[in-house]
Design a protein around this motif. Structure first.
Motif, PDB file in Angstrom:
ATOM      1  N   GLN A   1      -1.339   3.757  -3.526  1.00  0.00           N
ATOM      2  CA  GLN A   1      -2.574   3.510  -2.948  1.00  0.00           C
ATOM      3  C   GLN A   1      -3.984   2.615  -3.549  1.00  0.00           C
ATOM      4  O   GLN A   1      -4.690   2.916  -2.576  1.00  0.00           O
ATOM      5  CB  GLN A   1      -2.070   4.261  -1.550  1.00  0.00           C
ATOM      6  N   ALA A   2      -3.706   4.045  -4.764  1.00  0.00           N
ATOM      7  CA  ALA A   2      -4.374   3.499  -6.533  1.00  0.00           C
ATOM      8  C   ALA A   2      -5.082   2.188  -6.043  1.00  0.00           C
ATOM      9  O   ALA A   2      -5.762   1.737  -6.244  1.00  0.00           O
ATOM     10  CB  ALA A   2      -4.722   4.602  -7.071  1.00  0.00           C
ATOM     11  N   HIS A   3      -3.565   1.765  -5.743  1.00  0.00           N
ATOM     12  CA  HIS A   3      -3.780   0.067  -6.196  1.00  0.00           C
ATOM     13  C   HIS A   3      -3.922  -1.456  -4.951  1.00  0.00           C
ATOM     14  O   HIS A   3      -3.800  -0.607  -3.890  1.00  0.00           O
ATOM     15  CB  HIS A   3      -2.472  -0.172  -6.389  1.00  0.00           C
ATOM     16  N   SER A   4      -4.832  -2.043  -5.013  1.00  0.00           N
ATOM     17  CA  SER A   4      -4.757  -3.203  -3.564  1.00  0.00           C
ATOM     18  C   SER A   4      -3.130  -3.525  -3.709  1.00  0.00           C
ATOM     19  O   SER A   4      -2.434  -3.800  -4.325  1.00  0.00           O
ATOM     20  CB  SER A   4      -5.816  -4.237  -3.418  1.00  0.00           C
ATOM     21  N   LYS A   5      -3.349  -4.123  -2.360  1.00  0.00           N
ATOM     22  CA  LYS A   5      -1.670  -4.875  -1.478  1.00  0.00           C
ATOM     23  C   LYS A   5      -1.655  -6.058  -2.327  1.00  0.00           C
ATOM     24  O   LYS A   5      -3.022  -6.585  -2.850  1.00  0.00           O
ATOM     25  CB  LYS A   5      -1.660  -4.538  -0.382  1.00  0.00           C
ATOM     26  N   PRO A   6      -0.978  -7.317  -2.320  1.00  0.00           N
ATOM     27  CA  PRO A   6       0.675  -6.531  -2.027  1.00  0.00           C
ATOM     28  C   PRO A   6       1.373  -5.731  -3.019  1.00  0.00           C
ATOM     29  O   PRO A   6       0.264  -5.908  -4.177  1.00  0.00           O
ATOM     30  CB  PRO A   6       1.028  -7.954  -2.104  1.00  0.00           C
ATOM     31  N   TRP A   7       2.075  -4.439  -2.369  1.00  0.00           N
ATOM     32  CA  TRP A   7       2.980  -3.711  -3.418  1.00  0.00           C
ATOM     33  C   TRP A   7       4.545  -4.374  -3.217  1.00  0.00           C
ATOM     34  O   TRP A   7       5.121  -4.200  -2.396  1.00  0.00           O
ATOM     35  CB  TRP A   7       2.677  -2.355  -3.042  1.00  0.00           C
ATOM     36  N   ILE A   8       4.973  -3.712  -4.238  1.00  0.00           N
ATOM     37  CA  ILE A   8       6.595  -4.245  -4.299  1.00  0.00           C
ATOM     38  C   ILE A   8       6.523  -2.838  -4.904  1.00  0.00           C
ATOM     39  O   ILE A   8       6.747  -2.940  -6.177  1.00  0.00           O
ATOM     40  CB  ILE A   8       6.904  -5.254  -4.869  1.00  0.00           C
ATOM     41  N   LEU A   9       7.946  -1.933  -4.460  1.00  0.00           N
ATOM     42  CA  LEU A   9       8.557  -0.387  -5.157  1.00  0.00           C
ATOM     43  C   LEU A   9       9.898  -1.074  -5.078  1.00  0.00           C
ATOM     44  O   LEU A   9      10.680  -1.682  -4.200  1.00  0.00           O
ATOM     45  CB  LEU A   9       7.744   0.460  -3.971  1.00  0.00           C
ATOM     46  N   MET A  10      10.215  -0.779  -6.216  1.00  0.00           N
ATOM     47  CA  MET A  10      11.717  -1.065  -6.270  1.00  0.00           C
ATOM     48  C   MET A  10      12.513  -0.336  -6.828  1.00  0.00           C
ATOM     49  O   MET A  10      12.190   0.452  -7.754  1.00  0.00           O
ATOM     50  CB  MET A  10      12.173  -2.209  -6.419  1.00  0.00           C
ATOM     51  N   GLY A  11      14.343   0.135  -6.819  1.00  0.00           N
ATOM     52  CA  GLY A  11      14.440   0.874  -8.610  1.00  0.00           C
ATOM     53  C   GLY A  11      15.668   1.792  -7.434  1.00  0.00           C
ATOM     54  O   GLY A  11      16.677   1.698  -6.107  1.00  0.00           O
ATOM     55  N   ASP A  12      16.034   2.460  -8.238  1.00  0.00           N
ATOM     56  CA  ASP A  12      17.902   3.604  -8.323  1.00  0.00           C
ATOM     57  C   ASP A  12      17.157   4.086  -7.453  1.00  0.00           C
ATOM     58  O   ASP A  12      16.395   5.528  -8.185  1.00  0.00           O
ATOM     59  CB  ASP A  12      18.452   3.110  -9.459  1.00  0.00           C
ATOM     60  N   LEU A  13      16.784   4.617  -5.908  1.00  0.00           N
ATOM     61  CA  LEU A  13      16.365   5.678  -4.960  1.00  0.00           C
ATOM     62  C   LEU A  13      17.325   7.324  -4.885  1.00  0.00           C
ATOM     63  O   LEU A  13      16.552   7.852  -5.184  1.00  0.00           O
ATOM     64  CB  LEU A  13      15.580   5.062  -4.116  1.00  0.00           C
ATOM     65  N   ASN A  14      18.558   6.797  -5.432  1.00  0.00           N
ATOM     66  CA  ASN A  14      20.059   7.805  -5.374  1.00  0.00           C
ATOM     67  C   ASN A  14      19.810   8.262  -3.830  1.00  0.00           C
ATOM     68  O   ASN A  14      19.770   9.787  -3.927  1.00  0.00           O
ATOM     69  CB  ASN A  14      19.656   8.408  -6.578  1.00  0.00           C
ATOM     70  N   ALA A  15      19.258   7.792  -2.744  1.00  0.00           N
ATOM     71  CA  ALA A  15      19.072   8.616  -1.438  1.00  0.00           C
ATOM     72  C   ALA A  15      19.059   7.286  -0.568  1.00  0.00           C
ATOM     73  O   ALA A  15      19.447   6.173  -0.664  1.00  0.00           O
ATOM     74  CB  ALA A  15      17.685   8.609  -1.138  1.00  0.00           C
ATOM     75  N   GLU A  16      20.359   7.900   0.868  1.00  0.00           N
ATOM     76  CA  GLU A  16      20.614   6.409   1.687  1.00  0.00           C
ATOM     77  C   GLU A  16      19.708   6.148   2.619  1.00  0.00           C
ATOM     78  O   GLU A  16      18.818   7.291   2.583  1.00  0.00           O
ATOM     79  CB  GLU A  16      22.181   7.623   2.230  1.00  0.00           C
ATOM     80  N   PRO A  17      19.360   5.288   3.289  1.00  0.00           N
ATOM     81  CA  PRO A  17      18.472   5.066   4.323  1.00  0.00           C
ATOM     82  C   PRO A  17      18.277   6.292   4.981  1.00  0.00           C
ATOM     83  O   PRO A  17      17.016   6.670   5.815  1.00  0.00           O
ATOM     84  CB  PRO A  17      19.145   3.819   4.937  1.00  0.00           C
ATOM     85  N   HIS A  18      18.607   6.563   5.630  1.00  0.00           N
ATOM     86  CA  HIS A  18      19.003   7.861   6.893  1.00  0.00           C
ATOM     87  C   HIS A  18      18.092   9.328   6.239  1.00  0.00           C
ATOM     88  O   HIS A  18      17.730   9.674   7.135  1.00  0.00           O
ATOM     89  CB  HIS A  18      20.448   8.412   7.767  1.00  0.00           C
ATOM     90  N   SER A  19      18.081   9.549   5.053  1.00  0.00           N
ATOM     91  CA  SER A  19      17.801  10.472   4.681  1.00  0.00           C
ATOM     92  C   SER A  19      15.424  10.309   4.738  1.00  0.00           C
ATOM     93  O   SER A  19      15.226   9.401   4.498  1.00  0.00           O
ATOM     94  CB  SER A  19      17.549  10.263   3.335  1.00  0.00           C
TER      95      SER A  19
END
Length: 402
Positions: free
Chosen positions: A278-296
């Protein structure tokens, strides 16, 4: 570690390179980062100094407002010294750019091709040096590089990238340099998250990296918190941020991370990343191996579907579910014996079939682009001889408003 900038004024065109160089105990030099910009950057520099958004990146005093006065003021290097550090782009492939000779090294300055309004971003877990001791790392790395070349994303985020002093045989100990051989036109930043003191004087570091076809004008990172009493939170985690100047969306903020195996740690870390983002202006793209399933809880938090400690996110869109239904995880009873798995699962290729989705691209585009295509980076190999234990994920954006 050495961090320095070099400039070459060329009338109204200015070549600006930044290098992040590390040295091992054998006095060998390795690049952890190489970013550069070639063009009329007077307006960009003026904006940087106005809002201080990238003044530390260029390290140029505010009094230098005339491009003719810009110079490489931090350090002076001979051509031979430059050659020892320089990231060599001997690739003969002709992309839309021009070549400049610096000592015995050649750099390709990327120029902006405004012929299309598409921007492609990908995330892919490199799986560190797995297969090295078995003698299959070279083939695995060659295949990994070819898959990235075929995907042809403008921006890649890689996880489990290592520097390992013990891995000297195949192209040396730095995996970010291995990757750069397959992506020679790209700028890159590598940020280690932790060190593995496997032997008394060894140096083994693992972290994340970002490669960009377009100029990286700024970068930063945060170390995510750890709970040393949590047995699932044994590795230090990080979130690497770069600001990329694209022809399609202008400035885009990219965040790359590899989250903990601990659910408690992930819930804590996504709050920390949200504050950082949030300290940066949009657009934002967050990516990665998040080691969590969608329902988490952590993934639902990022998608804006659940709060953590009374805090909620706003604006992020999960790239996969923007176009496709959520794939069923490979839990017992979810599929019949011969039933094909739903597309979208990304882990693990070491099993006969994929079992869950844990690799993501979350986008906050502020109404300036539409998600046009979402693909998996997959060569179809399972169980034995795999390229990575993960599949990669890529998204192609159609920019509607720059």
């Amino acid at each position: 570690m050495y961090d320095f900038q070099l400039m070459w004024p060329k009338a109204v065109m200015v070549g600006l390179h930044r290098f992040l160089v590390t040295i091992d105990r054998n006095r060998q030099y390795f690049l952890y980062g190489h970013t550069y910009y070639d063009g009329d950057i007077s307006s960009m520099l003026s904006q940087c100094m106005k809002d201080k958004s990238c003044s530390h990146q260029f390290n140029i005093p505010n009094k230098w407002t005339n491009p003719a006065l810009w110079q490489a003021h931090n350090l002076e290097f001979s051509n031979e010294y430059l050659s020892a550090f320089a990231h060599k782009h001997e690739d003969s492939q002709q992309r839309n750019g021009m070549l400049a000779d610096i000592g015995n090294s050649r750099f390709r300055y990327q120029t902006f091709a405004l012929s299309n309004n598409q921007l492609k971003i990908a995330t892919y877990n490199l799986w560190n040096f797995n297969g090295y001791d078995e003698g299959v790392y070279k083939n695995r790395m060659d295949q990994f590089g070819k898959l990235c070349q075929q995907n042809d994303a403008d921006i890649f985020g890689f996880q489990e990238v290592r520097f390992d002093f013990n891995k000297q045989k195949y192209k040396g100990p730095s995996q970010v340099e291995h990757l750069s051989e397959f992506l020679p036109q790209y700028q890159f930043m590598f940020q280690p998250a932790m060190s593995y003191p496997e032997q008394a004087f060894d140096r083994v570091e693992e972290g994340v990296s970002i490669f960009s076809r377009y100029p990286i004008v700024n970068h930063s990172y945060i170390l995510l918190s750890r709970d040393l009493s949590d047995t699932g939170d044994t590795h230090q985690r990080i979130c690497l941020h770069v600001e990329v100047e694209t022809p399609q969306l202008q400035r885009v903020h990219i965040f790359n991370t590899h989250l903990s195996l601990s659910e408690k740690a992930r819930n804590r870390n996504v709050l920390e990343m949200w504050s950082f983002i949030q300290a940066h202006s949009k657009p934002w793209i967050l990516m990665g191996d998040l080691n969590a399933e969608p329902h988490s809880k952590a993934m639902r938090f990022l998608a804006g579907l659940e709060t953590i400690e009374g805090i909620s996110t706003k604006g992020f869109q999960d790239a996969w579910t923007a176009l496709y239904p959520e794939p069923r995880p490979g839990a017992p009873g979810a599929y019949t014996i011969d039933e094909a798995r739903d597309p979208g699962l990304t882990f693990s290729t070491l099993e006969e079939t994929l079992v869950k989705r844990i690799d993501y691209l979350f986008l906050a585009l502020d109404g300036r682009a539409d998600i046009e295509v979402v693909d998996l980076i997959d060569d179809g190999i399972r169980w034995d001889g795999v390229t990575s234990d993960h599949l990669g994920v890529s998204v192609t954006l159609n920019v509607t408003k720059s």
